[in-house]
Scaffold this motif. Structure first.
Motif, PDB file in Angstrom:
ATOM      1  N   PHE A 274      94.733  20.841  64.682  1.00  0.00           N
ATOM      2  CA  PHE A 274      94.772  21.791  63.566  1.00  0.00           C
ATOM      3  C   PHE A 274      93.546  22.709  63.587  1.00  0.00           C
ATOM      4  O   PHE A 274      93.667  23.926  63.410  1.00  0.00           O
ATOM      5  CB  PHE A 274      94.838  21.030  62.243  1.00  0.00           C
ATOM      6  N   ASN A 275      92.380  22.133  63.804  1.00  0.00           N
ATOM      7  CA  ASN A 275      91.158  22.942  63.847  1.00  0.00           C
ATOM      8  C   ASN A 275      91.167  23.920  65.015  1.00  0.00           C
ATOM      9  O   ASN A 275      90.683  25.057  64.896  1.00  0.00           O
ATOM     10  CB  ASN A 275      89.929  22.037  63.929  1.00  0.00           C
ATOM     11  N   ARG A 276      91.703  23.475  66.160  1.00  0.00           N
ATOM     12  CA  ARG A 276      91.793  24.360  67.320  1.00  0.00           C
ATOM     13  C   ARG A 276      92.737  25.530  67.030  1.00  0.00           C
ATOM     14  O   ARG A 276      92.447  26.679  67.382  1.00  0.00           O
ATOM     15  CB  ARG A 276      92.298  23.571  68.531  1.00  0.00           C
ATOM     16  N   MET A 277      93.835  25.253  66.367  1.00  0.00           N
ATOM     17  CA  MET A 277      94.781  26.297  65.995  1.00  0.00           C
ATOM     18  C   MET A 277      94.128  27.323  65.073  1.00  0.00           C
ATOM     19  O   MET A 277      94.250  28.527  65.273  1.00  0.00           O
ATOM     20  CB  MET A 277      96.009  25.674  65.324  1.00  0.00           C
ATOM     21  N   ARG A 278      93.396  26.834  64.084  1.00  0.00           N
ATOM     22  CA  ARG A 278      92.726  27.742  63.143  1.00  0.00           C
ATOM     23  C   ARG A 278      91.656  28.575  63.842  1.00  0.00           C
ATOM     24  O   ARG A 278      91.502  29.768  63.557  1.00  0.00           O
ATOM     25  CB  ARG A 278      92.095  26.944  61.998  1.00  0.00           C
ATOM     26  N   ALA A 279      90.922  27.959  64.770  1.00  0.00           N
ATOM     27  CA  ALA A 279      89.866  28.686  65.490  1.00  0.00           C
ATOM     28  C   ALA A 279      90.464  29.799  66.352  1.00  0.00           C
ATOM     29  O   ALA A 279      89.926  30.916  66.396  1.00  0.00           O
ATOM     30  CB  ALA A 279      89.075  27.714  66.361  1.00  0.00           C
ATOM     31  N   LEU A 280      91.568  29.510  67.029  1.00  0.00           N
ATOM     32  CA  LEU A 280      92.215  30.527  67.869  1.00  0.00           C
ATOM     33  C   LEU A 280      92.786  31.658  67.017  1.00  0.00           C
ATOM     34  O   LEU A 280      92.699  32.831  67.394  1.00  0.00           O
ATOM     35  CB  LEU A 280      93.317  29.880  68.711  1.00  0.00           C
ATOM     36  N   ASP A 281      93.371  31.298  65.877  1.00  0.00           N
ATOM     37  CA  ASP A 281      93.864  32.330  64.951  1.00  0.00           C
ATOM     38  C   ASP A 281      92.723  33.246  64.515  1.00  0.00           C
ATOM     39  O   ASP A 281      92.852  34.469  64.485  1.00  0.00           O
ATOM     40  CB  ASP A 281      94.511  31.687  63.717  1.00  0.00           C
ATOM     41  N   GLN A 282      91.598  32.631  64.167  1.00  0.00           N
ATOM     42  CA  GLN A 282      90.442  33.391  63.696  1.00  0.00           C
ATOM     43  C   GLN A 282      89.919  34.323  64.776  1.00  0.00           C
ATOM     44  O   GLN A 282      89.541  35.467  64.497  1.00  0.00           O
ATOM     45  CB  GLN A 282      89.334  32.431  63.250  1.00  0.00           C
ATOM     46  N   GLN A 283      89.900  33.853  66.029  1.00  0.00           N
ATOM     47  CA  GLN A 283      89.458  34.702  67.136  1.00  0.00           C
ATOM     48  C   GLN A 283      90.329  35.944  67.275  1.00  0.00           C
ATOM     49  O   GLN A 283      89.829  37.054  67.489  1.00  0.00           O
ATOM     50  CB  GLN A 283      89.473  33.908  68.450  1.00  0.00           C
ATOM     51  N   VAL A 284      91.634  35.755  67.143  1.00  0.00           N
ATOM     52  CA  VAL A 284      92.565  36.884  67.245  1.00  0.00           C
ATOM     53  C   VAL A 284      92.334  37.868  66.103  1.00  0.00           C
ATOM     54  O   VAL A 284      92.300  39.086  66.307  1.00  0.00           O
ATOM     55  CB  VAL A 284      94.025  36.394  67.235  1.00  0.00           C
ATOM     56  N   PHE A 285      92.160  37.342  64.892  1.00  0.00           N
ATOM     57  CA  PHE A 285      91.937  38.212  63.739  1.00  0.00           C
ATOM     58  C   PHE A 285      90.642  39.002  63.882  1.00  0.00           C
ATOM     59  O   PHE A 285      90.580  40.193  63.540  1.00  0.00           O
ATOM     60  CB  PHE A 285      91.903  37.381  62.450  1.00  0.00           C
ATOM     61  N   GLU A 286      89.608  38.345  64.401  1.00  0.00           N
ATOM     62  CA  GLU A 286      88.322  39.018  64.573  1.00  0.00           C
ATOM     63  C   GLU A 286      88.420  40.114  65.629  1.00  0.00           C
ATOM     64  O   GLU A 286      87.875  41.210  65.459  1.00  0.00           O
ATOM     65  CB  GLU A 286      87.242  38.008  64.948  1.00  0.00           C
ATOM     66  N   ARG A 287      89.122  39.833  66.745  1.00  0.00           N
ATOM     67  CA  ARG A 287      89.297  40.854  67.782  1.00  0.00           C
ATOM     68  C   ARG A 287      90.099  42.033  67.252  1.00  0.00           C
ATOM     69  O   ARG A 287      89.805  43.185  67.540  1.00  0.00           O
ATOM     70  CB  ARG A 287      90.000  40.260  68.995  1.00  0.00           C
ATOM     71  N   THR A 288      91.106  41.733  66.451  1.00  0.00           N
ATOM     72  CA  THR A 288      91.933  42.791  65.862  1.00  0.00           C
ATOM     73  C   THR A 288      91.113  43.652  64.924  1.00  0.00           C
ATOM     74  O   THR A 288      91.222  44.876  64.909  1.00  0.00           O
ATOM     75  CB  THR A 288      93.120  42.185  65.095  1.00  0.00           C
ATOM     76  N   ALA A 289      90.245  43.000  64.135  1.00  0.00           N
ATOM     77  CA  ALA A 289      89.397  43.737  63.186  1.00  0.00           C
ATOM     78  C   ALA A 289      88.416  44.631  63.930  1.00  0.00           C
ATOM     79  O   ALA A 289      88.194  45.789  63.544  1.00  0.00           O
ATOM     80  CB  ALA A 289      88.651  42.761  62.290  1.00  0.00           C
ATOM     81  N   VAL A 290      87.834  44.109  65.017  1.00  0.00           N
ATOM     82  CA  VAL A 290      86.881  44.900  65.803  1.00  0.00           C
ATOM     83  C   VAL A 290      87.576  46.095  66.433  1.00  0.00           C
ATOM     84  O   VAL A 290      87.076  47.216  66.413  1.00  0.00           O
ATOM     85  CB  VAL A 290      86.225  44.020  66.894  1.00  0.00           C
ATOM     86  N   THR A 291      88.761  45.869  66.995  1.00  0.00           N
ATOM     87  CA  THR A 291      89.525  46.954  67.619  1.00  0.00           C
ATOM     88  C   THR A 291      89.891  48.005  66.598  1.00  0.00           C
ATOM     89  O   THR A 291      89.771  49.212  66.829  1.00  0.00           O
ATOM     90  CB  THR A 291      90.803  46.398  68.273  1.00  0.00           C
ATOM     91  N   SER A 292      90.329  47.547  65.423  1.00  0.00           N
ATOM     92  CA  SER A 292      90.712  48.478  64.367  1.00  0.00           C
ATOM     93  C   SER A 292      89.520  49.313  63.910  1.00  0.00           C
ATOM     94  O   SER A 292      89.628  50.527  63.709  1.00  0.00           O
ATOM     95  CB  SER A 292      91.293  47.703  63.182  1.00  0.00           C
ATOM     96  N   THR A 293      88.354  48.674  63.787  1.00  0.00           N
ATOM     97  CA  THR A 293      87.146  49.387  63.376  1.00  0.00           C
ATOM     98  C   THR A 293      86.753  50.426  64.412  1.00  0.00           C
ATOM     99  O   THR A 293      86.368  51.556  64.093  1.00  0.00           O
ATOM    100  CB  THR A 293      85.989  48.405  63.158  1.00  0.00           C
ATOM    101  N   GLY A 294      86.878  50.042  65.698  1.00  0.00           N
ATOM    102  CA  GLY A 294      86.546  50.968  66.777  1.00  0.00           C
ATOM    103  C   GLY A 294      87.429  52.191  66.773  1.00  0.00           C
ATOM    104  O   GLY A 294      86.962  53.324  66.973  1.00  0.00           O
ATOM    105  N   ILE A 295      88.712  51.990  66.517  1.00  0.00           N
ATOM    106  CA  ILE A 295      89.651  53.125  66.459  1.00  0.00           C
ATOM    107  C   ILE A 295      89.307  54.039  65.302  1.00  0.00           C
ATOM    108  O   ILE A 295      89.301  55.262  65.420  1.00  0.00           O
ATOM    109  CB  ILE A 295      91.088  52.604  66.325  1.00  0.00           C
ATOM    110  N   GLN A 296      88.964  53.447  64.156  1.00  0.00           N
ATOM    111  CA  GLN A 296      88.615  54.251  62.987  1.00  0.00           C
ATOM    112  C   GLN A 296      87.360  55.078  63.248  1.00  0.00           C
ATOM    113  O   GLN A 296      87.284  56.252  62.864  1.00  0.00           O
ATOM    114  CB  GLN A 296      88.410  53.333  61.774  1.00  0.00           C
ATOM    115  N   MET A 297      86.372  54.474  63.924  1.00  0.00           N
ATOM    116  CA  MET A 297      85.147  55.196  64.238  1.00  0.00           C
ATOM    117  C   MET A 297      85.438  56.353  65.185  1.00  0.00           C
ATOM    118  O   MET A 297      84.901  57.458  65.041  1.00  0.00           O
ATOM    119  CB  MET A 297      84.117  54.250  64.845  1.00  0.00           C
ATOM    120  N   GLU A 298      86.302  56.114  66.172  1.00  0.00           N
ATOM    121  CA  GLU A 298      86.661  57.150  67.138  1.00  0.00           C
ATOM    122  C   GLU A 298      87.393  58.295  66.437  1.00  0.00           C
ATOM    123  O   GLU A 298      87.146  59.470  66.692  1.00  0.00           O
ATOM    124  CB  GLU A 298      87.536  56.565  68.239  1.00  0.00           C
TER     125      GLU A 298
END
Length: 311
Positions: A281-305
């Motif tokens: 369960f903890n591994r699943m949550r950690a992987l989900d969080q990694q995806v969300f963080e990468r998505t947030a970073v990508t989204s922020t980068g697009i907005q800045m561009e």
């Protein structure tokens, strides 16, 4: 096995006590995702998908656990492959899982019908009486089947892990820290378990069959096969409905039949099994969080561009 928003994770403890993970990202084809939004159809799609994924993760569990065995305990290479093994190689584990589910559904749909017709075909004039008796035979066969397979060490161990999964989910939903001691305080029963779906297919089937008349035994058999997708679809909707009412004191009783069946399909896990479930369960949550963080970073980068290039 736990299913997150972006990944499915299974944890397996090998004989050397190390825990290994199978991490399968969620990927959905557009038309499949669309079908999951259609009432009645989404139940069939969900069950087929769950059968495929379940077979894949169970196969991983068996292979990973076997890798930890001593060479003397491992099956010899020259031993003849089982029928399931050969089918898995030819069709793939996921397809074998789907075929196994379909075969099981046909067996538990048709065998009670045949038994009822042969033993009690002349007992009732009303077809509703025959439908009710057919449903009762299904329940008896289902309970007997689950009970007897649960007596084998392998299935009992599987049911213990099933109970551990429910305990972890309940502990998480209660907001407590996921430690073995905390998790063990919770019940092995849970409203959203797939075991409840099995019971609802029997109960819903009795109701649906009552709206269709048949004039012969062959027609009755064909009718059961043709109506099977409808029974599965409606049962899934009923399960969703009862889940939504589980916090309503009076209406929560609608989910009790599924909970009663879980008394057979779950067993009390030991601490080591709970530990594996927590790790998964903890591994699943950690992987989900990694995806969300990468998505947030990508989204922020697009907005800045876009901010630098208003065009």
């Amino acid at each position: 096995m736990f299913a997150g928003q972006t990944v499915h994770v299974t944890a397996v403890r090998r004989k050397d006590n190390s825990i290994h993970f199978l991490e399968v990202p969620k990927t959905e084809v557009g038309w499949v995702k669309a079908l999951k939004k259609v009432p009645l159809i989404r139940g069939i799609v969900g069950i087929v998908e769950a059968s495929a994924k379940g077979a894949q993760h169970l196969n991983f569990s068996a292979e990973t656990f076997a890798e930890g065995e001593d060479e003397a305990e491992s099956p010899k290479a020259e031993q003849k492959e089982s029928l399931t093994g050969r089918l898995s190689l030819i069709l793939g584990v996921a397809v074998v899982g789907i075929l196994s589910f379909l075969f099981g559904k046909f067996v538990f749909t048709l065998v009670p019908t045949i038994i009822e017709e042969v033993l009690f075909g002349r007992l009732f004039v009303s077809q509703i009486g025959h439908n009710l008796l057919e449903g009762l035979i299904k329940i008896i066969l289902l309970i007997a089947y689950i009970y007897f397979i649960s007596l084998t060490p392998m299935i009992r161990r599987l049911f213990q892990y099933h109970g551990a999964e429910h305990k972890v989910i309940s502990a998480y939903e209660a907001g407590v820290e996921l430690t073995v001691e905390n998790v063990q305080k919770f019940s092995t029963l849970h409203y959203r378990c797939g075991s409840s779906f099995i019971v609802f297919t029997v109960l819903v089937g009795v109701v649906i069959y009552s709206f269709f008349e048949y004039n012969s035994f062959i027609e009755r058999i064909v009718q059961r096969i043709v109506l099977l997708p409808l029974v599965i679809g409606v049962s899934y909707e009923v399960l969703r409905f009862t889940n939504s009412l589980r916090d309503v004191p009076v209406l929560r009783v609608l989910g009790y039949p599924g909970l009663w069946l879980q008394l057979l399909t779950t067993k009390e896990p030991d601490d080591s099994q709970v530990e594996v479930s927590i790790a998964s369960f903890n591994r699943m949550r950690a992987l989900d969080q990694q995806v969300f963080e990468r998505t947030a970073v990508t989204s922020t980068g697009i907005q800045m561009e876009l901010g630098r290039n208003p065009r």
